[in-house]
Write a protein that holds these residues in place. Structure first.
Motif, mmCIF file in Angstrom:
data_model
loop_
_atom_site.group_PDB
_atom_site.id
_atom_site.type_symbol
_atom_site.label_atom_id
_atom_site.label_comp_id
_atom_site.label_asym_id
_atom_site.label_seq_id
_atom_site.Cartn_x
_atom_site.Cartn_y
_atom_site.Cartn_z
ATOM 1 N N TRP A 248 1.859 1.777 -3.561
ATOM 2 C CA TRP A 248 0.708 2.281 -4.324
ATOM 3 C C TRP A 248 0.412 3.741 -3.994
ATOM 4 N N TYR B 227 -4.965 -2.110 -6.545
ATOM 5 C CA TYR B 227 -5.534 -1.203 -5.549
ATOM 6 C C TYR B 227 -6.496 -0.178 -6.155
ATOM 7 N N LYS C 159 0.830 -1.203 0.000
ATOM 8 C CA LYS C 159 0.000 0.000 0.000
ATOM 9 C C LYS C 159 0.868 1.258 0.000
#
Length: 226
Positions: free
Chosen positions: A152, A211, A149
């Motif tokens: 991303w 994502y 994450k």
């Protein structure tokens, strides 16, 4: 920006990628020049994005519901008259129980609602300083996000910059690719040590696809929400 300027000037940003290495990285500078970006200004953007995602993903926090929000959410669950799928579960250190009778559950919620509404209009509803501090301490949860994450989010911030500034496109210049620049920066800043980020954009595309549409609820421990 004042927060970032102070942190940058005080050398508080924990990025292993340094300005001298950035300027010396010909593969980065070729794309930056091809996009007609100001290398020094873009460096500051890189450092802000890195600092921000670091503060979100590694030292961030989430909010718990306040007492008021939790009670109001609980009351909002009051079943309708024709509801047949109602139960209330409670678990404490003394044990647990489950009530499946919708009329009992409904009456319990009504009593809670009446008590809550009455408490909002009394002096006893005011908190002492100690109670208020305890409430604040219980409002926040430290939260760490995955490295995936973090990759991303860093990439998304830079992508957003280019979306806001379409003049930096490089469309008609061979080998000049914004996503390739972002991908390389993920590697150079050590957000990921995966060599694939340095040599093509396929890995980055996979992260954007994985994502897509996600929203990170974690807040930065340094920067106010923006």
């Amino acid at each position: 920006m004042d927060i970032f300027a102070e942190r940058y000037n005080n050398d508080e940003i924990e990025c292993p990628f340094k300005y001298s290495s950035y300027i010396a990285a010909d593969d980065l500078q070729d794309i930056i020049k091809g996009l007609q970006l100001d290398a020094d200004a873009f460096w500051l953007l890189i450092m802000f994005c890195f600092d921000y995602v670091y503060s979100v993903c590694l030292t961030g926090f989430t909010y718990n519901d306040s007492e008021k929000e939790a009670i109001e959410k609980f009351i909002a669950l009051m079943p309708s008259n024709d509801s047949s799928n109602t139960k209330l579960s409670l678990k404490t250190e003394k044990g647990s129980m489950e009530i499946c009778n919708k009329f009992i559950v409904s009456n319990l919620l009504k009593w809670i609602k009446q008590g809550y509404e009455q408490s909002q209009n009394t002096e006893s509803n005011r908190l002492s300083k100690k109670e208020f501090q305890t409430m604040l301490d219980n409002r926040f949860n430290e939260k760490t996000e995955s490295n995936s994450k973090m990759i991303w989010l860093f990439a998304s911030l830079l992508k957003y910059f280019f979306e806001l500034n379409p003049q930096f496109d490089g469309k008609h210049k061979r080998g000049i690719n914004k996503n390739f620049l972002i991908s390389k920066l993920i590697y150079y800043t050590h957000i990921s040590t995966n060599d694939n980020f340095r040599f093509d954009t396929e890995t980055l595309k996979g992260f954007f696809k994985q994502y897509k549409g996600i929203r990170i609820e974690t807040h930065s421990s340094i920067y106010p929400d923006f």
